[in-house]
Write a protein that holds these residues in place. Structure first.
Motif, PDB file in Angstrom:
ATOM      1  N   PHE A 174     130.132  14.997 130.769  1.00 30.09           N
ATOM      2  CA  PHE A 174     130.010  14.088 129.628  1.00 30.09           C
ATOM      3  C   PHE A 174     130.507  12.714 130.059  1.00 30.09           C
ATOM      4  CE2 PHE A 174     130.912  17.810 126.501  1.00 30.09           C
ATOM      5  CZ  PHE A 174     129.669  18.342 126.781  1.00 30.09           C
ATOM      6  N   ILE A 175     129.717  11.698 129.774  1.00 28.79           N
ATOM      7  CA  ILE A 175     130.109  10.318 130.066  1.00 28.79           C
ATOM      8  C   ILE A 175     130.561   9.680 128.759  1.00 28.79           C
ATOM      9  CG2 ILE A 175     129.428   8.123 131.083  1.00 28.79           C
ATOM     10  CD1 ILE A 175     129.234  10.474 133.020  1.00 28.79           C
ATOM     11  N   GLY A 176     131.828   9.292 128.680  1.00 24.35           N
ATOM     12  CA  GLY A 176     132.373   8.739 127.445  1.00 24.35           C
ATOM     13  C   GLY A 176     133.436   9.655 126.883  1.00 24.35           C
ATOM     14  N   GLY A 177     134.463   9.082 126.254  1.00 20.85           N
ATOM     15  CA  GLY A 177     135.618   9.894 125.910  1.00 20.85           C
ATOM     16  C   GLY A 177     136.046   9.854 124.459  1.00 20.85           C
ATOM     17  N   ASN A 178     135.108   9.706 123.531  1.00 21.66           N
ATOM     18  CA  ASN A 178     135.537   9.650 122.134  1.00 21.66           C
ATOM     19  C   ASN A 178     134.958  10.812 121.316  1.00 21.66           C
ATOM     20  OD1 ASN A 178     137.411   7.377 121.970  1.00 21.66           O
ATOM     21  ND2 ASN A 178     135.667   6.144 122.625  1.00 21.66           N
ATOM     22  N   TYR A 179     134.641  10.585 120.051  1.00 19.92           N
ATOM     23  CA  TYR A 179     134.383  11.696 119.141  1.00 19.92           C
ATOM     24  C   TYR A 179     133.243  12.613 119.575  1.00 19.92           C
ATOM     25  CZ  TYR A 179     137.628   9.593 115.824  1.00 19.92           C
ATOM     26  OH  TYR A 179     138.750   9.083 115.222  1.00 19.92           O
ATOM     27  N   GLU A 194     130.758  27.058 131.574  1.00 20.15           N
ATOM     28  CA  GLU A 194     131.669  27.428 132.661  1.00 20.15           C
ATOM     29  C   GLU A 194     132.762  26.381 132.850  1.00 20.15           C
ATOM     30  OE1 GLU A 194     131.526  27.418 137.491  1.00 20.15           O
ATOM     31  OE2 GLU A 194     129.799  28.307 136.452  1.00 20.15           O
ATOM     32  N   ARG A 195     132.348  25.096 132.882  1.00 25.14           N
ATOM     33  CA  ARG A 195     133.303  24.010 133.119  1.00 25.14           C
ATOM     34  C   ARG A 195     132.718  22.715 132.570  1.00 25.14           C
ATOM     35  NH1 ARG A 195     138.682  23.834 133.982  1.00 25.14           N
ATOM     36  NH2 ARG A 195     139.338  22.121 135.320  1.00 25.14           N
ATOM     37  N   ILE A 196     133.589  21.876 131.996  1.00 25.56           N
ATOM     38  CA  ILE A 196     133.153  20.603 131.438  1.00 25.56           C
ATOM     39  C   ILE A 196     133.992  19.491 132.044  1.00 25.56           C
ATOM     40  CG2 ILE A 196     132.955  19.236 129.319  1.00 25.56           C
ATOM     41  CD1 ILE A 196     132.819  22.052 127.872  1.00 25.56           C
ATOM     42  N   PHE A 197     133.339  18.448 132.503  1.00 25.47           N
ATOM     43  CA  PHE A 197     134.008  17.288 133.076  1.00 25.47           C
ATOM     44  C   PHE A 197     133.689  16.088 132.183  1.00 25.47           C
ATOM     45  CE2 PHE A 197     133.012  20.286 136.371  1.00 25.47           C
ATOM     46  CZ  PHE A 197     134.158  20.350 137.150  1.00 25.47           C
ATOM     47  N   ILE A 198     134.732  15.412 131.717  1.00 26.85           N
ATOM     48  CA  ILE A 198     134.540  14.250 130.855  1.00 26.85           C
ATOM     49  C   ILE A 198     135.017  13.011 131.590  1.00 26.85           C
ATOM     50  CG2 ILE A 198     135.064  13.166 128.647  1.00 26.85           C
ATOM     51  CD1 ILE A 198     135.598  15.907 127.485  1.00 26.85           C
ATOM     52  N   SER A 199     134.073  12.114 131.863  1.00 24.12           N
ATOM     53  CA  SER A 199     134.387  10.858 132.543  1.00 24.12           C
ATOM     54  C   SER A 199     134.663   9.780 131.505  1.00 24.12           C
ATOM     55  CB  SER A 199     133.218  10.440 133.448  1.00 24.12           C
ATOM     56  OG  SER A 199     133.410   9.128 133.934  1.00 24.12           O
ATOM     57  N   SER A 200     135.869   9.224 131.561  1.00 24.29           N
ATOM     58  CA  SER A 200     136.282   8.204 130.610  1.00 24.29           C
ATOM     59  C   SER A 200     136.739   6.962 131.365  1.00 24.29           C
ATOM     60  CB  SER A 200     137.426   8.745 129.738  1.00 24.29           C
ATOM     61  OG  SER A 200     138.024   7.723 128.991  1.00 24.29           O
ATOM     62  N   ARG A 201     136.100   5.814 131.094  1.00 28.72           N
ATOM     63  CA  ARG A 201     136.488   4.585 131.788  1.00 28.72           C
ATOM     64  C   ARG A 201     137.930   4.209 131.511  1.00 28.72           C
ATOM     65  NH1 ARG A 201     132.121   0.222 130.031  1.00 28.72           N
ATOM     66  NH2 ARG A 201     132.944   0.929 128.024  1.00 28.72           N
ATOM     67  N   GLY A 202     138.351   4.365 130.267  1.00 33.40           N
ATOM     68  CA  GLY A 202     139.711   3.996 129.893  1.00 33.40           C
ATOM     69  C   GLY A 202     140.700   5.109 130.170  1.00 33.40           C
ATOM     70  N   GLU A 203     141.954   4.724 130.363  1.00 36.45           N
ATOM     71  CA  GLU A 203     143.021   5.696 130.549  1.00 36.45           C
ATOM     72  C   GLU A 203     143.450   6.297 129.220  1.00 36.45           C
ATOM     73  OE1 GLU A 203     144.514   6.743 133.349  1.00 36.45           O
ATOM     74  OE2 GLU A 203     143.433   5.463 134.772  1.00 36.45           O
ATOM     75  N   GLU A 204     143.179   5.592 128.126  1.00 40.62           N
ATOM     76  CA  GLU A 204     143.595   6.054 126.809  1.00 40.62           C
ATOM     77  C   GLU A 204     142.378   6.093 125.883  1.00 40.62           C
ATOM     78  OE1 GLU A 204     146.807   3.704 125.310  1.00 40.62           O
ATOM     79  OE2 GLU A 204     147.886   3.741 127.213  1.00 40.62           O
ATOM     80  N   THR A 205     141.801   7.278 125.752  1.00 43.00           N
ATOM     81  CA  THR A 205     140.687   7.482 124.830  1.00 43.00           C
ATOM     82  C   THR A 205     141.000   8.704 123.986  1.00 43.00           C
ATOM     83  OG1 THR A 205     139.507   8.842 126.442  1.00 43.00           O
ATOM     84  CG2 THR A 205     139.008   6.481 126.430  1.00 43.00           C
ATOM     85  N   LEU A 206     140.096   9.049 123.096  1.00 43.27           N
ATOM     86  CA  LEU A 206     140.350  10.166 122.206  1.00 43.27           C
ATOM     87  C   LEU A 206     140.557  11.469 122.980  1.00 43.27           C
ATOM     88  CD1 LEU A 206     139.741  10.357 118.799  1.00 43.27           C
ATOM     89  CD2 LEU A 206     138.366  12.155 119.772  1.00 43.27           C
ATOM     90  N   VAL A 207     139.742  11.713 124.000  1.00 36.09           N
ATOM     91  CA  VAL A 207     139.865  12.981 124.726  1.00 36.09           C
ATOM     92  C   VAL A 207     141.119  13.028 125.589  1.00 36.09           C
ATOM     93  CG1 VAL A 207     137.384  13.447 124.718  1.00 36.09           C
ATOM     94  CG2 VAL A 207     138.386  12.168 126.622  1.00 36.09           C
TER      95      VAL A 207
END
Length: 542
Positions: A174-179, A194-207
Motif C-alpha cells: 500500500f502506498i500512503g499511510g492514512n485512513y 500473507e503480508r502487507i507493506f505500507i509505504s508512508s512518506r512521512g514519519e508520522e501518519t495515521l498508520v
C-alpha cells in the motif's frame, strides 16, 4: 447523480426506513468507520431512534449509511422533493450585471437516451462536492513501476473490488499511510493476506500511530517511497525520502539504504483524493489542493510567543520561522480566499466541506452557518475583518503543538531532533504528558465546533471557543480515548492475533444526546462479517 447508482431502493425509505430498504453504493468493500461513532450521531435523529438498541463504538458501513439516509428521509423524502438526479453540472459562473449565478447542467434520461442542457439563474451557490471528489493518482510512481516492468496489479483504493481475491494468501503493498491504508490493511488481514507493506512518506501518519496489527502481518516502511522494480519484475524497491524545506516536497534519497519487498502481487495506491471543481468559473473557483495551499506562507506578529502547552517546559520558546504555512485545518483555506465557507470576494458563493477530525458533525454544524448567511441571520463581515479573524485563528493554532509542527519548520526541526527516549517520541499512552499533547489538539477542534454551533444557531451546545461545557468536554474525552486506542495495541500481547483498535472497551463511549453507552461488538472484529455478525467459519475463542 444517477438515482439508481446513488441508493437503489431509496424511494422506499419514506414508507419504511429499514436496514433492508437500502441497497448501497461502494467505494471499496467492507468499509467500517475509522473513528468512534459518537460525533456522527445527529441531534434530531439519534442512534436509539434509528436502531432501537445500543450500537458498537465502530460501525460497519451498511449501518452508518442507512442511518444517515434515514435521517434525511424519516419525516420527508428530501431526495424526491429537492434532489435532481441524472444531472451533471457543467458550468457555474457569475454575472455581476444582474448579480446572479448561471448554473448549466446536462440532464440525461437513460430510458429514452435523451439529453437536455439547461441553464438557470440562482442568487446563491454552495459547492458541497467534497474534498474526496476525485482519486489522487500518483502518475509518476505508476510510470516508474511500469517502466521497471512490474508484473503485478496496480490500482487506486477507489478501484478495489473483490478484495478477498486480491488479498488471500498474497503479499500486498500500500502506498500512503492514512485512513484508506488503515482500513484496507485490516480488511486484508481478515481476508487472509500473507503480508502487507505500507509505504508512508512521512514519519508520522495515521498508520504509524498503530503500535500493532493482528498477527503482526503489517510492516510500515516509514519515510520511504517506491523508486524501482526488481529484475524479475515481482519485487519493489523503496528508498528513504526526506522533506525539502525549500521546495516543501518529499524527495527520494537514492544514496540511502534501499528496502526491497519481494513477491508483490498487488500495489494499492492509498494516496487520497482531490476536490472536483473543474466546472466552476476560475473567478469563483477556490483552491482545494492541499499541496498548492501548503506553498502559501504568512508571517507571525512581531514578538509572538506561544501560550503554555504540553511542550513548553521541555522546549521553552521556539522562535517561529519567518514564513509560516497554514497547515491542514480550517486556516489552510485562507490562501483560497475562503472565510468560514464564504468566498471572500463574492460571499454569495459558499464552500462547504470538512476540516476537522469530526467531519460529519462539522459539516452538519456548518450547514447551519451557511443557512444563516443565506437567511441574513449570520453576519458577513467586510473582507479586511474576514482576513483579520482568519489570521487570529492561525495565531491561536500556533499554540497547539500538533498543529504548529505542520506549518512551522523551525518547530518541526526541534521536535525531530528530540532523542528517541523523549516522551514525545516514545508515544506512550500511559504518559500523562503524551495524553495532554493530544488532548490539546482535540480540545481545539471541539472549540472550533462550539464556536460554529453558536454562530449558526445549532441546537446543540458545546460551550464556547474559549471554554467548553460538559458536553464538549465529553467529546474531547472520547476523542482522546479513540486516539489512544491504536497506541495501546501490543505486538506480543496474548490477544495480538486478533486485537484491533475496534476491539476497544466500549464503556467510556456514551451518546452526546441520549447518554446511551456503546455496546460491545458481537465478537472479535477479525471474526465479523461486513454486517457486524460473527462469521460462521470462525470460532469465538481467544
Amino acid at each position: 447523480e444517477d438515482e439508481d447508482d446513488f441508493a437503489p431502493g431509496l424511494a422506499s425509505l419514506s414508507d419504511e426506513c429499514s436496514e433492508e430498504s437500502v441497497s448501497l453504493t461502494n467505494m471499496y468493500e467492507s468499509l467500517w468507520t475509522n473513528g468512534h461513532k459518537e460525533p456522527m450521531e445527529f441531534f434530531d435523529y439519534t442512534f436509539d431512534e434509528h436502531f432501537g438498541r445500543p450500537m458498537p463504538v465502530y460501525m460497519c458501513r451498511q449501518h452508518m449509511l442507512n442511518y444517515m439516509l434515514c435521517r434525511v428521509t424519516s419525516k420527508e423524502d428530501i431526495f424526491k422533493k429537492y434532489v435532481r438526479f441524472n444531472a451533471t453540472v457543467t458550468s457555474v459562473s457569475y454575472d455581476s450585471s444582474i448579480s446572479k449565478f448561471l448554473v448549466s447542467t446536462v440532464i440525461e434520461d437513460e430510458r429514452d437516451r435523451s439529453r437536455v442542457i439547461e441553464t438557470k439563474l440562482f442568487n446563491k451557490v454552495i459547492w458541497a462536492g467534497g474534498l474526496n471528489g476525485l482519486p489522487n493518482i500518483p502518475q509518476n510512481t505508476i510510470n516508474a513501476l511500469q517502466k521497471g516492468g512490474f508484473n503485478g496489479e496496480m490500482l487506486h483504493s477507489t478501484e478495489v473490488h473483490d478484495l478477498d481475491i486480491a488479498a488471500c494468501g498474497k503479499r500486498l503493498v500500500f502506498i500512503g499511510g492514512n485512513y484508506s491504508a488503515e482500513d484496507l490493511a485490516l480488511q486484508s488481514i481478515k481476508l487472509g493476506a500473507e503480508r502487507i507493506f505500507i509505504s508512508s512518506r512521512g514519519e508520522e501518519t495515521l498508520v504509524t500511530e498503530t503500535s500493532a496489527w493482528p498477527g503482526n502481518r503489517v510492516e510500515i516502511l516509514k519515510g520511504s517511497v517506491p523508486t524501482g522494480v526488481t529484475a524479475d519484475g515481482n519485487g519493489i524497491v523503496f528508498h528513504p525520502c526526506e522533506w525539502n524545506y525549500t521546495t516543501k516536497t518529499y524527495e527520494a534519497n537514492l544514496e540511502g539504504e534501499p528496502t526491497i519487498v519481494e513477491d508483490v502481487s498487488t500495489v494499492i495506491f492509498c494516496t487520497g483524493y482531490k476536490a472536483n471543481m473543474d466546472y466552476i468559473d476560475p473567478e469563483l473557483r477556490a483552491c482545494m489542493d492541499f499541496n498548492k495551499l501548503s506553498q502559501i506562507t504568512y508571517r507571525m506578529p512581531g514578538g509572538w510567543k506561544s501560550k503554555h502547552n504540553s511542550l513548553t517546559e521541555d522546549l521553552g520558546h521556539i522562535q517561529p520561522s519567518e514564513e509560516i504555512g497554514t497547515g491542514s485545518c480550517e486556516c489552510v483555506f485562507l490562501g483560497s480566499g475562503i472565510y468560514r465557507h464564504l468566498l471572500m470576494k463574492n460571499p454569495n458563493m459558499m464552500y462547504l466541506s470538512e476540516y476537522t477530525d469530526f467531519p460529519i458533525l462539522y459539516i452538519d454544524v456548518n450547514a447551519w452557518v451557511c443557512l444563516g448567511y443565506i437567511c441574513g441571520d449570520v453576519e458577513i463581515p467586510p473582507i479586511h475583518e474576514m482576513e483579520r479573524r482568519m489570521m487570529q485563528q492561525l495565531v491561536d493554532e500556533m499554540s497547539i503543538p500538533e498543529l504548529r509542527k505542520g506549518r512551522d519548520d523551525n518547530f518541526y526541526k526541534v521536535l525531530d531532533a528530540l532523542p528517541a527516549d523523549h516522551w514525545y517520541k516514545k508515544e506512550d499512552p500511559s504518559d500523562d504528558r503524551y495524553l495532554q499533547f493530544w488532548k490539546e489538539n482535540i480540545t481545539y477542534m471541539v472549540k472550533v465546533l462550539a464556536r460554529d454551533m453558536s454562530i449558526g444557531g445549532y441546537p446543540v451546545d458545546f460551550g464556547t471557543y474559549e471554554e467548553l461545557n460538559n458536553r464538549g468536554e465529553s467529546l474531547v474525552t472520547m476523542g482522546l480515548i479513540d486516539e489512544m486506542s491504536k497506541c495501546l495495541l501490543k505486538k506480543d500481547g496474548p490477544d495480538s492475533a486478533w486485537r484491533t483498535f475496534r476491539d476497544s472497551d466500549p464503556k467510556p463511549f456514551r451518546s452526546l444526546h441520549t447518554g446511551t453507552t456503546a455496546a460491545p461488538l458481537e465478537g472479535h472484529w477479525m471474526d465479523l462479517d461486513d454486517d457486524g455478525h460473527v462469521l460462521a467459519h470462525h470460532d469465538d475463542t481467544e
